[in-house]
Motif scaffolding. Structure first.
Motif, short mmCIF file in Angstrom:
data_model
loop_
_atom_site.label_atom_id
_atom_site.label_comp_id
_atom_site.label_asym_id
_atom_site.label_seq_id
_atom_site.Cartn_x
_atom_site.Cartn_y
_atom_site.Cartn_z
N LEU A 97 0.83 -1.20 0.00
CA LEU A 97 0.00 0.00 0.00
C LEU A 97 0.87 1.25 0.00
N GLY A 98 0.36 2.32 -0.57
CA GLY A 98 1.09 3.58 -0.53
C GLY A 98 0.35 4.60 -1.37
N GLU A 99 0.50 5.85 -0.98
CA GLU A 99 -0.23 6.88 -1.70
C GLU A 99 0.37 7.10 -3.08
N SER A 100 -0.40 7.79 -3.90
CA SER A 100 0.04 8.08 -5.26
C SER A 100 1.37 8.86 -5.23
N GLY A 101 2.29 8.46 -6.07
CA GLY A 101 3.58 9.15 -6.14
C GLY A 101 4.60 8.67 -5.11
N SER A 102 4.26 7.64 -4.31
CA SER A 102 5.18 7.18 -3.28
C SER A 102 6.21 6.19 -3.84
N GLY A 103 6.11 5.85 -5.11
CA GLY A 103 7.14 5.02 -5.73
C GLY A 103 6.77 3.55 -5.87
N LYS A 104 5.49 3.24 -5.77
CA LYS A 104 5.08 1.83 -5.87
C LYS A 104 5.41 1.23 -7.24
N SER A 105 5.02 1.97 -8.28
CA SER A 105 5.29 1.45 -9.64
C SER A 105 6.79 1.41 -9.92
N THR A 106 7.52 2.41 -9.39
CA THR A 106 8.98 2.40 -9.55
C THR A 106 9.57 1.15 -8.90
N LEU A 107 9.09 0.81 -7.71
CA LEU A 107 9.58 -0.39 -7.02
C LEU A 107 9.28 -1.66 -7.83
#
Ligand code: ADP
Ligand code: MG
Length: 231
Positions: free
Chosen positions: A39-49
């Motif tokens: 979980l994480g808010e938009s722009g927190s780097g989830k897709s980058t991870l």
């Protein structure tokens, strides 16, 4: 074989030319067969991870190990093949080929993954079996993917990720466009298929209500140092 499917260690990343965002993951481990919601808010780097895990981008420092191999040590082509073998990816927008048939979309990863291909005796029959298991009518496998409803497209995206049983499934907010009932149905399908083969699942969402379905819930801000300097 170890009980670990995925491990990031001291992995850091900055998008080239973008000084404002940085990501550092001291350690992230996913076990074989485990389902994890990130979980994480938009722009927190989830897709980058997820891109770091898939090896479509490489960390500036640190290691990313999938199924026992440090993917940062692989060359570009070897990394592409390794990803195709080891990881089934479900993208946010599903990324189906609209002018290809459903069956061809589902079989696509096998073209780049000979080991995955070997686990499937008859690719067309397996694509049809997955369609049925995922509640798609038989005739759909010959339909062009672009003609499907969103709900059908997501099932095809799941089938494409699952074919040939890659040990790790990565899903980037696959339910964000769906209503609550469709979300539940989507997760039912995904979990039924992953449980059957001890497949690991790492799914990203910004919806904490999905958490109870997963073995473990982690939050971006707990596993990562996220730099978001003001411009
Ligand atoms: P999330 O998936 O949690 O919403 P992202 O990983 O997409 O977050 O984005 C994290 C940061 O990285 C944002 O500042 C975003 O603008 C930046 N970013 C994401 N993808 C790219 C890219 N392809 N090129 C440059 N910057 C990017
Ligand atoms: Mg994202």
């Amino acid at each position: 074989m170890t009980g670990v499917i995925l491990r990031l260690s001291d992995a850091s990343y900055r998008w080239p030319g973008r000084a404002t965002f940085s990501l550092f993951v001291p350690e992230l481990i996913v076990s074989k067969g485990e389902s994890v919601l990130l979980l994480g808010e938009s722009g927190s780097g989830k897709s980058t991870l997820l891109s770091l895990i898939c090896g479509t981008i490489l960390p500036d420092q640190g290691i990313v190990t999938v199924a026992g191999a440090d993917i940062t040590r692989l060359s570009g082509g070897a990394r592409d093949r390794f990803r195709a073998e080891q990881i089934g990816v479900i993208f946010q927008q599903f990324n189906l080929l609209p002018f290809a048939t459903v069956a061809d979309n589902i079989m696509l990863p096998l073209q780049f993954a000979p080991e995955r291909r070997k686990r499937v005796a008859d690719a067309a029959a397996e694509a049809a079996r997955l369609c049925t298991a995922l509640g798609l009518p038989d005739h759909v496998s010959r339909t062009k993917a672009g003609a499907l409803s969103v709900g059908q497209q997501q099932r095809v995206a799941v089938a494409r990720a699952l074919i040939g049983q890659p040990p790790l499934i990565i899903a980037d907010e696959p339910t964000s466009a769906l209503d609550a009932n469709s979300q539940t149905a989507f997760l039912d399908l995904l979990f039924a298929q992953t449980a059957a083969h001890e497949t690991s699942l790492l799914m990203v969402s910004h919806d904490p209500r999905l958490g109870e379905r997963f073995d473990r819930v982690i939050r971006m801000e707990h596993i990562a140092q996220i730099g978001r300097a003001a411009k």
